[in-house]
Design a protein around this motif. Sequence first.
Motif, short mmCIF file in Angstrom:
data_model
loop_
_atom_site.label_atom_id
_atom_site.label_comp_id
_atom_site.label_asym_id
_atom_site.label_seq_id
_atom_site.Cartn_x
_atom_site.Cartn_y
_atom_site.Cartn_z
N ALA A 129 -2.62 19.40 7.10
CA ALA A 129 -1.90 18.69 6.05
C ALA A 129 -2.92 18.13 5.08
O ALA A 129 -4.08 17.89 5.43
N VAL A 130 -2.48 17.90 3.85
CA VAL A 130 -3.30 17.23 2.84
C VAL A 130 -2.81 15.80 2.70
O VAL A 130 -1.61 15.58 2.50
N ILE A 131 -3.71 14.85 2.84
CA ILE A 131 -3.34 13.44 2.70
C ILE A 131 -4.08 12.85 1.51
O ILE A 131 -5.23 13.20 1.24
N SER A 132 -3.41 11.95 0.79
CA SER A 132 -4.06 11.34 -0.38
C SER A 132 -3.22 10.19 -0.89
O SER A 132 -2.07 10.01 -0.50
N HIS A 133 -3.79 9.45 -1.78
CA HIS A 133 -3.06 8.44 -2.56
C HIS A 133 -2.27 9.18 -3.64
O HIS A 133 -2.65 10.29 -4.04
N PRO A 134 -1.15 8.61 -4.11
CA PRO A 134 -0.41 9.26 -5.20
C PRO A 134 -1.32 9.56 -6.39
O PRO A 134 -2.21 8.77 -6.72
N ASP A 135 -1.12 10.70 -7.01
CA ASP A 135 -1.82 11.14 -8.22
C ASP A 135 -3.25 11.58 -7.98
O ASP A 135 -4.01 11.75 -8.94
N VAL A 192 1.19 22.12 5.81
CA VAL A 192 2.37 21.25 5.82
C VAL A 192 2.14 20.18 4.77
O VAL A 192 1.36 19.25 4.99
N ASP A 193 2.78 20.34 3.63
CA ASP A 193 2.60 19.40 2.53
C ASP A 193 3.27 18.07 2.87
O ASP A 193 4.35 18.04 3.47
N THR A 194 2.62 16.98 2.50
CA THR A 194 3.13 15.66 2.85
C THR A 194 3.57 14.89 1.61
O THR A 194 3.04 15.11 0.52
N PRO A 195 4.52 13.98 1.76
CA PRO A 195 4.90 13.13 0.64
C PRO A 195 3.70 12.34 0.15
O PRO A 195 2.95 11.78 0.94
N GLY A 196 3.52 12.29 -1.17
CA GLY A 196 2.39 11.57 -1.72
C GLY A 196 2.68 10.13 -2.05
O GLY A 196 1.76 9.35 -2.28
N HIS A 197 3.95 9.75 -2.11
CA HIS A 197 4.29 8.38 -2.49
C HIS A 197 4.28 7.48 -1.28
O HIS A 197 4.74 7.84 -0.20
N SER A 198 3.75 6.28 -1.43
CA SER A 198 3.59 5.36 -0.30
C SER A 198 4.91 4.99 0.35
O SER A 198 4.96 4.65 1.54
N ASP A 199 6.01 5.06 -0.40
CA ASP A 199 7.32 4.73 0.17
C ASP A 199 7.73 5.71 1.26
O ASP A 199 8.63 5.42 2.05
N PHE A 200 7.07 6.86 1.32
CA PHE A 200 7.46 7.88 2.29
C PHE A 200 6.40 8.06 3.37
O PHE A 200 6.22 9.14 3.91
N SER A 210 1.99 14.48 12.93
CA SER A 210 2.15 14.78 14.36
C SER A 210 2.17 16.28 14.61
O SER A 210 2.03 16.72 15.75
N ALA A 211 2.34 17.08 13.54
CA ALA A 211 2.51 18.53 13.69
C ALA A 211 1.30 19.33 13.25
O ALA A 211 1.35 20.55 13.23
N VAL A 212 0.19 18.66 12.90
CA VAL A 212 -0.98 19.39 12.40
C VAL A 212 -2.18 19.16 13.30
O VAL A 212 -2.22 18.23 14.11
N ASP A 213 -3.18 20.03 13.14
CA ASP A 213 -4.40 19.96 13.94
C ASP A 213 -5.60 19.47 13.15
O ASP A 213 -6.66 19.21 13.71
N CYS A 214 -5.43 19.36 11.84
CA CYS A 214 -6.53 18.94 10.96
C CYS A 214 -5.92 18.36 9.70
O CYS A 214 -4.75 18.64 9.38
N ALA A 215 -6.69 17.56 8.99
CA ALA A 215 -6.22 17.00 7.71
C ALA A 215 -7.30 17.17 6.66
O ALA A 215 -8.50 17.08 6.95
N VAL A 216 -6.86 17.44 5.44
CA VAL A 216 -7.74 17.44 4.28
C VAL A 216 -7.47 16.15 3.53
O VAL A 216 -6.36 15.91 3.06
N MET A 217 -8.47 15.28 3.47
CA MET A 217 -8.33 14.00 2.78
C MET A 217 -8.82 14.16 1.35
O MET A 217 -9.99 14.43 1.10
N LEU A 218 -7.89 14.04 0.42
CA LEU A 218 -8.18 14.28 -1.00
C LEU A 218 -8.49 12.94 -1.68
O LEU A 218 -7.68 12.01 -1.62
#
Length: 555
Positions: free
Chosen positions: A38-44, A108-116, A125-133
């Motif tokens: 999954a890719v994780i990041s702050h909005p924008d 697995v694309d993740t919601p980027g907004h903090s509300d989600f 819970s469904a991924v084996d690695c994360a890309v922190m943007l």
Amino acid sequence: MTSSDTSTGTPETSTDKLADDKLAAHVTHEAARRRTFAVISHPDAGKSTLTEALALHAQVINQAGAVHGKAGRRSTVSDWMEMEKARGISITSAALQFAYGDHVINLVDTPGHSDFSEDTYRVLSAVDCAVMLIDAAKGLEPQTLKLFRVCKARGIPVITVINKWDRPGLDALALMEEIENDIQLQPTPLTWPVGIAGDFRGVLERRTGTYVAYTRTAGGATRAPEERMDADAAAAREGETWTASVEESELLSSDGSDHDQELFLSGFTTPVLFASAISNFGVAAILETLVELAPSPPPFRHGKEDAEGRPAEVREVAAPFSAFVFKVQAGMNSAHRDTVAFARVCSGVFERGMVATHAQSGRPFATKYAQALFGQERSVLDTAYPGDIIGLVNANALRVGDTIYLDEAVDFPPIPSFAPEHFAVATSADAGRFKQFRKGMDQLDHEGTVQVLRSDLRGNQAPVLAAVGPMQFEVAQARMEAEFGAPIRLERLGYTQARRTDAASVAGLSAVRGLEVLERGDGTLLVLAPDKWRISVVERDHPELTMETLVAGDR
């Protein structure tokens, strides 16, 4: 898998065992080809743009859209909800699968907004690695830090991408220092920028000493050409800019900031890449890094916890089929008025039409309507392997966190959730559409879009919606009108706290001014309060009443 016939006592033959071994080897091989992340990041920070760029480089789309692109440019393939397209943010999570070389990528694309954040937690819970943007101009932002802590708690290794290096930003070495100080991960850059932020010429591949120079394309809609050259050619072309990049890379090496695979997988270091997703600079390197460094699907733990608090049993990837549901979503495509349960395959081979067991009910579960999803596009799925994401259509019996399996029983740990902090009463804006109103409320509750709370006092006509963030209310309103033809009115309530209680405490808590007790869809009783001060006063004055903190994993 073929197994001994325990009902008749017939022993397993050598032919059966050979078939079992061959199938196990096949599953193990297929699992080793998978990379699920999954890719994780702050909005924008450019998460959806990167998702599109990865799909472009894997040649599964011909032209990239961008969330904040030019007028008329199409929206990203992973953002399918009208609100996502209009606002340029990711609200839902989408699953994209594509081949890259000899590997299969499950993004697995993740919601980027903090509300989600709750939906993001489920996805992780469904991924084996994360890309922190990380945005090169802003560094580590609050939502990024929050999501990183989730990855750390789950033991998910993290690859870091410094995005938007084609725009003015922070110093590269300062960003490395920020990563090390703020999240206690030692950055080990695999590439190093040639040119400061805003003057992105290319990158130095630190392991080979090669220079990769980038060339812009019109609007960044197609793959950016790359030119590779040795150090001498790079020095002749870039002069002092190349020399400065080499010197900084040597400084990193002297500080021990070179990649170590074992330390990366153990969560002590993070490989770092520099990129510009909107210009398609450095995107190919991200895919290559995922294939080379990200882990393949591991065995999943389940069962009772051991002395260390971890599930004691292990489900090997070659074991019979098992999967768990991490998301339920309706309305993904207006042409398909159905509900899709997203499930991560943990072990074995999934074959469309197989009849598995639903762990929570013990009942048979047919998988006739299984699909592969690419954003909102869908196609029939016949087989899937560990690490793959399958879409089970009209699986109304499945809820988030449920498990399905073949043969030996398995029940994976529940997926954690967040306590709601925002509450609003929902009523139908059209009295003649009450049937659709109830159906829509039940669906949103089933998916976990919002929590729907009810009480005898309010009745089914006025349930209370509970959410982590207020934008969840906007999504609920938009979907109720668009998908169910039942527009709703929302009246915000002055509660900010929710605690779990029991039947014996309901009368006492209901008598306290400012508190309200409601029942969640799963039968849990919740007491709502305006603030923490009111909670502490009731705990002090009425210690006999139950008010338990809602912790992650309670649902």
